[in-house]
Design an enzyme around this catalytic site. Structure first.
Site, PDB file in Angstrom:
ATOM      1  N   CYS A 147       0.265   4.436 -11.447  1.00  0.00           N
ATOM      2  CA  CYS A 147       1.033   3.397 -12.121  1.00  0.00           C
ATOM      3  C   CYS A 147       0.759   3.294 -13.614  1.00  0.00           C
ATOM      4  O   CYS A 147       1.675   3.073 -14.412  1.00  0.00           O
ATOM      5  CB  CYS A 147       0.819   2.052 -11.433  1.00  0.00           C
ATOM      6  SG  CYS A 147      -0.834   1.769 -10.807  1.00  0.00           S
ATOM      7  N   ARG A 182      -9.414   9.651  -4.372  1.00  0.00           N
ATOM      8  CA  ARG A 182     -10.044   8.410  -3.918  1.00  0.00           C
ATOM      9  C   ARG A 182     -11.290   8.761  -3.111  1.00  0.00           C
ATOM     10  O   ARG A 182     -11.261   9.666  -2.279  1.00  0.00           O
ATOM     11  CB  ARG A 182      -9.074   7.586  -3.070  1.00  0.00           C
ATOM     12  CG  ARG A 182      -7.833   7.167  -3.844  1.00  0.00           C
ATOM     13  CD  ARG A 182      -6.873   6.342  -3.014  1.00  0.00           C
ATOM     14  NE  ARG A 182      -5.648   6.054  -3.761  1.00  0.00           N
ATOM     15  CZ  ARG A 182      -4.602   5.415  -3.251  1.00  0.00           C
ATOM     16  NH1 ARG A 182      -4.643   4.974  -1.996  1.00  0.00           N
ATOM     17  NH2 ARG A 182      -3.529   5.190  -3.997  1.00  0.00           N
ATOM     18  N   GLN A 231       0.960  11.766  -3.942  1.00  0.00           N
ATOM     19  CA  GLN A 231       1.920  10.734  -3.567  1.00  0.00           C
ATOM     20  C   GLN A 231       3.324  11.100  -4.044  1.00  0.00           C
ATOM     21  O   GLN A 231       3.487  11.663  -5.123  1.00  0.00           O
ATOM     22  CB  GLN A 231       1.533   9.393  -4.188  1.00  0.00           C
ATOM     23  CG  GLN A 231       0.217   8.823  -3.692  1.00  0.00           C
ATOM     24  CD  GLN A 231      -0.133   7.534  -4.418  1.00  0.00           C
ATOM     25  OE1 GLN A 231      -0.173   7.505  -5.637  1.00  0.00           O
ATOM     26  NE2 GLN A 231      -0.372   6.473  -3.669  1.00  0.00           N
ATOM     27  N   ASP A 257       5.369   9.319  -5.527  1.00  0.00           N
ATOM     28  CA  ASP A 257       5.242   7.999  -6.137  1.00  0.00           C
ATOM     29  C   ASP A 257       6.408   7.719  -7.077  1.00  0.00           C
ATOM     30  O   ASP A 257       6.935   8.624  -7.731  1.00  0.00           O
ATOM     31  CB  ASP A 257       3.925   7.941  -6.919  1.00  0.00           C
ATOM     32  CG  ASP A 257       3.358   6.542  -6.998  1.00  0.00           C
ATOM     33  OD1 ASP A 257       4.002   5.615  -6.482  1.00  0.00           O
ATOM     34  OD2 ASP A 257       2.259   6.389  -7.555  1.00  0.00           O
ATOM     35  N   HIS A 294       7.955   4.304  -9.792  1.00  0.00           N
ATOM     36  CA  HIS A 294       7.841   2.952 -10.318  1.00  0.00           C
ATOM     37  C   HIS A 294       9.172   2.566 -10.938  1.00  0.00           C
ATOM     38  O   HIS A 294       9.737   3.320 -11.733  1.00  0.00           O
ATOM     39  CB  HIS A 294       6.701   2.864 -11.335  1.00  0.00           C
ATOM     40  CG  HIS A 294       5.362   3.068 -10.711  1.00  0.00           C
ATOM     41  ND1 HIS A 294       4.762   4.308 -10.631  1.00  0.00           N
ATOM     42  CD2 HIS A 294       4.524   2.206 -10.083  1.00  0.00           C
ATOM     43  CE1 HIS A 294       3.603   4.196  -9.992  1.00  0.00           C
ATOM     44  NE2 HIS A 294       3.435   2.936  -9.648  1.00  0.00           N
ATOM     45  N   LYS A 314       3.589  -6.398  -0.673  1.00  0.00           N
ATOM     46  CA  LYS A 314       4.307  -5.145  -0.423  1.00  0.00           C
ATOM     47  C   LYS A 314       5.002  -5.171   0.930  1.00  0.00           C
ATOM     48  O   LYS A 314       4.705  -5.987   1.801  1.00  0.00           O
ATOM     49  CB  LYS A 314       3.332  -3.957  -0.479  1.00  0.00           C
ATOM     50  CG  LYS A 314       2.195  -4.036   0.524  1.00  0.00           C
ATOM     51  CD  LYS A 314       1.274  -2.815   0.421  1.00  0.00           C
ATOM     52  CE  LYS A 314       0.106  -2.914   1.405  1.00  0.00           C
ATOM     53  NZ  LYS A 314      -0.670  -1.666   1.482  1.00  0.00           N
ATOM     54  N   HIS A 351       6.363  -0.752  -7.304  1.00  0.00           N
ATOM     55  CA  HIS A 351       5.670   0.472  -6.926  1.00  0.00           C
ATOM     56  C   HIS A 351       6.276   0.920  -5.590  1.00  0.00           C
ATOM     57  O   HIS A 351       6.445   0.089  -4.689  1.00  0.00           O
ATOM     58  CB  HIS A 351       4.179   0.232  -6.708  1.00  0.00           C
ATOM     59  CG  HIS A 351       3.479  -0.426  -7.843  1.00  0.00           C
ATOM     60  ND1 HIS A 351       2.496   0.207  -8.587  1.00  0.00           N
ATOM     61  CD2 HIS A 351       3.586  -1.675  -8.375  1.00  0.00           C
ATOM     62  CE1 HIS A 351       2.033  -0.629  -9.507  1.00  0.00           C
ATOM     63  NE2 HIS A 351       2.681  -1.781  -9.393  1.00  0.00           N
TER      64      HIS A 351
END
Length: 604
Positions: A302, A331, A349, A351, A353, A432, A478
């Site tokens: 992000c 992670r 991911q 991912d 945004h 979320k 997100h």
């Protein structure tokens, strides 16, 4: 009271066991069946039955915690000898012997001070009590066995006949890798034999479909402990599968108005402090030092997208602005929870945004839900949605959280989309929607997510110029459809048992020439297919024809095409379609049409 009532639900949907429900007026009875609430009581009680059996078989055992989990129940305990899978049947037999003694399960309460004295010689009980803030503790007793527990439990052992102990594992005390390793035994329990048998059959099938097993057989991916735990290596066939999945999603993103971006994989720790990751997620991050400054390898994408948004001034006319990235993140997962591709330390991911105005939240959330739906339909997954609310460890004001959470609920309710609530399950920066998919074996998996975030735009002073020429803060959504490529591919592998749909199969066609003089035509066909984006191989090794066909089919390839004199002469192929279990002949042109139609099924 009916003999089949094992507990009650209060008005807040909390379970109250029969001994705690002194006044049952206004309470909803929980019948002895396979409902979610009943199974919670049955499984928690079975965990205590297992602990009682272990105590009788191994008298010096000491017990930590024994909760109900998604896969049944477990108990963590210390024992002075090794317990292996071969010992589970002995423990099960002792559990059945205890049931025959017809013990009732009795509850009594004592003060915390009394409990500390009562279990003064049991350091594991002391560790449990340090986690409890209440001044009054409950103890459940059956026969000579008793243990600290909030409950709830069934009234007697006679309700616990249908169980199976499934595996033995190690577990660090309190989940702390630096602490003592305890023994953990998992089990499952149901209200009837038929449900237990169906579940055990599913577990057997799951073993056959285990993505680690299939991944090794098909040479999709590998792990190397010497190189580092939880770090997957993608082998050629697995990488081909992954690239096809990435390409399908890339096209789907572009037609939906997303723009590709890419951020650095390492940023100064000050950035992570500003975002709140350092305080709320720091224990899961990898940190290093460069030029006497601390940096953090990104656990999320992000911040990079925020910096790209801020690079140029944005107007309300630019919103919604949708960025997406196949972002590699790291992670620090504890070694005990690493599990094939499902739980790794490095993953990618899908991912995105979305920067939008508050008024655009509902329409953007619904657009993402429709995107999720198209991907789930592509692979034949059923799914449910769960709204996850503010966790204990969070940033931002309650009022902002309430606004964001209500925005998610409104978007789903206005479009008649059902959902459940996961209290306290949100991300630290916002609530979320979690997407839970159900695979071919009926197992549920957490994959995609949609998160509403007012906090990070505020912390990084993200702004746009509104219609009235004032500067306003956008909302940041997100979102991930798959969750991560690693986890989703693991789920796909088990869902399809390695029999991937044609459009993502690592190898889609294998040509098997019968003799040497058929090899040139096979290679010509392979080249034609490769130019059309279809992965093909030629099996022309010096093995028997039957062995080469068997080897090809073990690769779970959709099409095996046999090439002989007739096929060379007629420019045709003899097809073995693994998916339809059919054999037939096609001309080269007909074969290309069929394969092209199969490729089209991969569009969303």
């Amino acid at each position: 009271m009916s003999e089949n009532i094992i507990g009650y639900l209060d008005n807040d949907n909390n379970i109250i066991d029969t001994q705690s429900a002194e006044e049952t007026a206004g309470l909803t009875p929980i019948e002895y069946d396979n409902s979610e609430k009943a199974l919670e009581i049955i499984r928690h009680s079975t965990a205590h039955l297992m602990a009682q059996a272990i105590t009788e078989l191994y008298p010096n055992s000491q017990f930590f915690v024994g909760p109900v989990v998604d896969e049944g129940f477990y108990y963590d305990f210390r024992v002075d000898q090794k317990i292996g899978e071969e010992d589970l049947k002995t423990i099960e037999k002792k559990m059945k012997d205890l049931i025959k003694k017809k013990y009732k399960i009795e509850k009594y309460e004592i003060s915390k001070d009394e409990a500390i004295k009562k279990f003064a010689n049991d350091d594991l009980k002391q560790a449990v009590m340090r986690r409890i803030e209440d001044n009054t503790l409950s103890i459940y007793k059956q026969g000579e066995f008793e243990d600290l527990c909030r409950g709830p439990h069934v009234p007697a052992l006679r309700f616990l006949n249908n169980f199976k102990l499934t595996r033995v594992a190690g577990a660090y005390l309190g989940g702390d890798e630096k602490a003592e390793m305890l023994t953990r035994i998992y089990g499952i329990a149901f209200a009837d034999k038929e449900s237990l048998k169906a579940h055990l059959d599913m577990l057997e099938e799951a073993k056959k479909r285990d993505h680690r097993k299939i991944g090794t057989e098909m040479e999709l991916f590998m792990f190397n402990e010497e190189a580092g735990a939880g770090l997957p290596f993608w082998m050629p066939k697995g990488a081909k599968l992954r690239v096809k999945l990435e390409e399908i999603l890339h096209k789907a993103h572009r037609v939906r108005g997303y723009q590709p971006v890419r951020g650095p994989e390492i940023l100064k720790s000050d950035m992570w402090r500003t975002s709140g990751h350092y305080a709320c997620y720091g224990e899961n991050m990898y940190l290093t030092e460069i030029d006497e400054q601390e940096y953090g390898i990104k656990p999320m994408n992000c911040i990079g997208h925020i910096q790209i948004f801020k690079q140029t001034q944005k107007s309300y006319r630019d919103l919604p602005l949708r960025f997406y990235e196949y972002g590699v993140v790291h992670r620090h997962e504890k070694s005990g929870v690493l599990h094939g591709l499902l739980r790794v330390r490095e993953f990618t991911q899908d991912d995105a945004h979305i920067f939008c105005t508050p008024e655009q939240i509902a329409s953007e959330v619904i657009e993402v839900v429709e995107f999720v739906d198209s991907v789930m339909q592509l692979f034949g997954f059923n799914y449910t949605m769960e709204v996850a609310t503010k966790p204990e460890k969070a940033i931002g004001e309650d009022a902002v959280w309430e606004l964001a959470t209500q925005g998610l609920k409104d978007a789903l309710e206005e479009n008649n989309l059902p959902y459940t609530i996961d209290e306290g399950g949100g991300a630290f920066y916002g609530p979320k929607i979690d997407v839970k998919i159900t695979d071919a074996l009926g197992r549920k998996w957490q994959c995609g997510t949609i998160q509403v975030d007012f906090n990070l735009p505020q912390r990084f002073e993200v702004e746009y110029v509104a219609e009235d020429n004032t500067r306003k803060q956008p909302v940041m959504l997100h979102r991930a459809i798959l969750g991560s490529f690693e986890r989703f591919i693991a789920i796909l592998t088990e869902h399809f048992a390695g029999e991937f749909p044609f459009f993502i199969a690592p190898t889609q066609v294998i040509f098997v020439p019968i003799a040497e003089n058929h090899v040139d035509y096979a290679n010509e066909l392979k080249k034609t297919l490769m130019l059309e984006g279809i992965d093909a191989e030629v099996y022309d090794k010096n093995d028997s024809l039957n062995k080469r066909i068997r080897t090809a089919e073990k690769q779970r390839v959709p099409y095996v095409a046999i090439i002989g004199d007739e096929e060379v002469a007629n420019k045709s192929v003899a097809i073995r379609n693994r998916r339809s279990r059919e054999q037939y002949n096609l001309t080269q042109d007909e074969f290309m049409v069929e394969l092209t139609q199969e490729l089209q099924k991969g569009k969303i």
